[in-house]
Design a protein around this motif. Structure first.
Motif, PDB file in Angstrom:
ATOM      1  N   UNK A 175       3.129   5.487   8.361  1.00 24.07           N
ATOM      2  CA  UNK A 175       2.389   5.933   7.190  1.00 24.07           C
ATOM      3  C   UNK A 175       3.141   7.051   6.473  1.00 24.07           C
ATOM      4  N   UNK A 235      -2.303   2.034   4.411  1.00 20.37           N
ATOM      5  CA  UNK A 235      -2.672   1.547   5.732  1.00 20.37           C
ATOM      6  C   UNK A 235      -1.494   0.817   6.355  1.00 20.37           C
ATOM      7  N   UNK A 236      -1.402   0.901   7.668  1.00 20.65           N
ATOM      8  CA  UNK A 236      -0.339   0.208   8.397  1.00 20.65           C
ATOM      9  C   UNK A 236      -0.925  -0.404   9.663  1.00 20.65           C
ATOM     10  N   UNK A 237      -0.197  -1.370  10.180  1.00 18.21           N
ATOM     11  CA  UNK A 237      -0.549  -1.961  11.483  1.00 18.21           C
ATOM     12  C   UNK A 237       0.710  -1.953  12.331  1.00 18.21           C
ATOM     13  N   UNK A 238       0.588  -1.443  13.535  1.00 23.69           N
ATOM     14  CA  UNK A 238       1.720  -1.418  14.456  1.00 23.69           C
ATOM     15  C   UNK A 238       1.282  -2.142  15.728  1.00 23.69           C
ATOM     16  N   UNK A 251      -4.254  -0.068  13.855  1.00 22.05           N
ATOM     17  CA  UNK A 251      -4.444  -0.150  12.410  1.00 22.05           C
ATOM     18  C   UNK A 251      -4.888   1.223  11.952  1.00 22.05           C
TER      19      UNK A 251
END
Lengths: 438, 274
Positions: A115, A370-373, A385
């Motif tokens: 982020x 927003x991010x998803x790892x 998330x």
């Protein structure tokens, strides 16, 4: 029969007893084919890995229906995160899956770093130590698996040995992070502190010790007829079933699909390490046992490479607007801010004091988005998330917990099997309820 | 607030002045945390203790206007997300000449799903992640195509969860789906927005059985109703629980704690400082 007239209903035969000969009444039921009982297993059952509750409908010893009930350990960690700043979040997430705390921390840190857009600025030493610690943690988690599963299937000695070796890893963790569990060691931007030299010595010791111990476990279990009987062809779930139910990790690999995020979607530089993704093709508890044993060996390979490539350097990002301002040191009254740092902020530089105060109390801001790892935890895909609204606190953080998702497989592997195999099958999913319920 | 010495905390909370009930129903946009009244134990009369109700940005302790950033670090303004449409090419991993995986995914979806323009509200690319904003009524159809089409093949539904964007009434509750294509080693995110008044959208459990528990969790935490779900019940909270805890207007809970005569309010009623 006039005193016990019978009639058929949807629930079975109903007798209206008016008194008299009970033998006749009992003879009217079929004891062989009317043994339908519902058993409530858990949430305090010792073999359900914490507070998992299973509701089993049995016909004799055969399970006809199984339902899992979760939520007994729900602590609202995701909600609490929204009321603390980004750095404090590490302290919360480490308590989710308490057998894999360093994975929770790394996932969270990677998400925050993504982020912030500073993924490439994380120092090489910090990333290497993250890998090192995660792989040690993977072994510790798999050891717990083999220990508890052994115990549940009757191999008590394996339990003792598994916990003994895990204790060794926990001692390493204590040397490095100061704590055996709930470390809050891996933080956005890097690590809380560097690895001490004694810990590296201890890790090397572990690397020579562990292969022998793994061979011992295999000697105890692999040829053991009871272990084989209890695991082979038990709780079979093929690749189709795994994908439909979202099952990842060793369970999916035991069905033959070599899906490991460390290889398929690498993070933390896993693509530069030399290791294999072990698979089995039996899709049963035995396969999961073999996969986990092999994974511990692969983790040892990764740890060895990580220790070899450790070079001196910083373990926190250079950006002073994100990095924790103080370095920790052991003083007369325990671990705290280093005296050097205290002297600087209290005696020499007011700007440093202001900087320290702002960063510690208020925290840094994270750009909105927003991010998803996703990363490969010992149980499968651990997804983070994270949503930011531009403030100093997380707007929303959701953990895709492999324990939570994998437990959906309970009906698929338990129905139609014997009740004893529910224990083996449930254990082979390796659920950790702290992670499942969060 | 000074109370008499050894009075237990809960006694102070019940027997002392009746604290204002935190209002759960009113939507209050602003500083991230809904604050109904000055928190207990914070009445020193300083202007900073009354968090701004209308401002989108937290003004901070010092009553600063504008960005609200008193740190000098960020210069950022908290905001509610808008549908910022990314423009082609979308890029993504495997990028060559601007076009990347994201363009491939979008092209393939456009080809496989004829009514895509009706079903899609926007496309966002941020931090190398592709987000497709799908009209909530169409989400299951889109998932079906994404799973089955040969050039898409999103076999695994990694995650379903919700986000509550308080203050954006008709698009307040977002349901976020993370899909993984094991064949092509890609991820995409689908996002569908519903309102609190009518929080309904089709369930994707028929396409991805793994969404079962995850939709139940989203229902439990946000009150989103997934139509067609086989058994939409609470999963983490008790069956008779009222309210949906992850909504932003649901208080964190907690009781004020008395410490050395002063009362420390629960975290969500403390002064907002962000």
């Amino acid at each position: 029969m006039s005193y016990a007239s019978e009639r058929d209903t949807a629930e079975g035969k109903v007798f209206n007893v008016t008194g008299g000969d009970w033998d006749t009444v009992v003879a009217g039921t079929d004891p062989l084919h009317d043994e339908r009982i519902i058993v409530n297993m858990g949430p305090q059952h010792p073999s359900t890995h914490g507070v998992l509750r299973l509701i089993l409908e049995l016909e004799g010893e055969t399970v006809t229906e199984a339902r899992a009930v979760v939520g007994y350990l729900h602590t609202g960690i995701e909600k609490s995160l929204e009321y603390r700043n980004w750095v404090q979040g590490t302290t919360f997430v480490t308590r989710m899956d308490y057998l894999a705390p360093l994975f929770n921390e790394t996932g969270y840190s990677l998400a925050v770093e993504k982020l912030l857009g500073i993924t490439d600025e994380i120092t090489e030493r910090a990333t290497t130590i993250r890998v090192l610690m995660m792989e040690l943690n993977r072994i510790a988690s798999h050891l717990i698996w083999i220990a508890t599963t052994g115990l549940e299937l009757g191999a008590v000695n394996v339990m003792l040995y598994g916990f003994r070796e895990r204790e060794f890893i926990l001692e390493i963790f204590e040397m490095v992070t100061g704590l055996r569990m709930n470390h809050a060691y891996i933080r956005p931007g890097g690590l809380a502190q560097d690895v001490p030299d004694q810990a590296i010595v201890k890790i090397r010791e572990f690397l020579t010790l562990m292969p022998k111990r793994l061979a011992e476990y295999e000697k105890l279990l692999s040829g053991q007829p009871i272990w084989k009987e209890r695991t082979q062809n038990v709780a079979v779930l093929d690749v189709t079933g795994c994908l439909a139910l979202g099952i990842t990790g060793p369970v999916l690999r035991s069905a033959g699909l070599a899906w490991d995020l460390r290889k398929t979607m690498p993070y933390c530089g896993y693509e530069t390490y030399d290791f294999e993704v072990p698979i089995a093709d039996t899709a049963d508890v035995w396969g999961r046992y073999e996969v986990r044993m092999a994974e511990m060996r692969e983790s040892l390979k990764i740890i060895e490479q990580a220790v070899d490539r450790l070079r001196p350097g910083p373990v926190m990002i250079a950006d002073r607007k994100i990095a924790w301002p103080a370095q920790l040191a052991i003083g007369a009254d325990g671990l705290g801010n280093s005296l050097e740092h205290i002297a600087k902020i209290m005696g020499q530089s007011m700007e440093s004091l202001i900087h320290h105060f702002k960063l510690v109390t208020e925290g840094f801001r994270v750009p909105p988005g927003q991010v998803y790892v996703g990363l490969e935890s010992p149980r499968g895909e651990l997804g983070v998330h994270a949503v930011s609204d531009g403030g100093t606190r997380p707007y929303r953080v959701h953990y895709r917990e492999p324990s939570f998702v994998n437990l959906q497989a309970i009906p698929a592997i338990a129905e139609g099997a014997l009740i004893a195999d529910v224990i083996a099958g449930g254990a082979s999913l390796d659920p950790v309820m702290g992670g499942c319920d969060r | 607030m000074v109370t008499d010495g050894g009075k237990p905390a809960d006694g102070a909370a019940q027997g002392g002045k009746p604290g204002p009930e935190p209002s759960r129903s009113t939507e209050r946009s602003g500083a991230g945390v809904p604050v109904a009244a000055p928190p207990v134990g914070a009445s020193t009369g300083a202007p900073a203790e009354y968090p701004p109700g209308q401002s989108q940005a937290g003004r901070g302790m010092f009553g600063v206007r504008g960005s609200g950033d008193t740190s000098g670090f960020g210069g950022l303004r908290p905001h509610r997300p808008e549908l910022a449409n990314a423009s082609r090419p979308y890029g993504g991993p495997g990028r060559s000449g601007g076009r990347g995986d994201f363009d491939e995914v979008y092209d393939a979806l456009e080809e496989a799903f004829p009514g895509l323009d009706d079903a899609i509200e926007g496309v966002t690319v941020y931090r190398d992640e592709l987000t497709l904003h799908i009209r909530s009524a169409r989400i299951a159809e889109v998932c079906q195509v994404l799973r089955d089409d040969e050039s898409l093949r999103f076999e695994l539904c990694s995650s379903v969860s919700g986000v509550d964007y308080l203050g954006t009434d008709d698009r307040r509750l977002h349901v976020v789906y993370h899909l993984t294509s094991m064949t092509y080693r890609r991820r995409i995110r689908l996002e569908a927005a519903v309102s609190v008044a009518d929080p309904r959208l089709p369930s994707v459990t028929a396409v991805y059985p793994t969404a079962d528990w995850q939709e139940r969790e989203t229902y439990d935490m946000f009150g989103v109703v997934f139509e067609g779900h086989p058994n939409l019940t609470r999963i983490l909270m008790p069956d008779d629980w009222e309210g949906h805890p992850q909504r932003k207007d649901y208080p964190l809970g907690g009781i004020p704690v008395e410490y050395k005569g002063a009362e420390i309010p629960p975290p969500d009623t403390r002064r907002v400082y962000q």
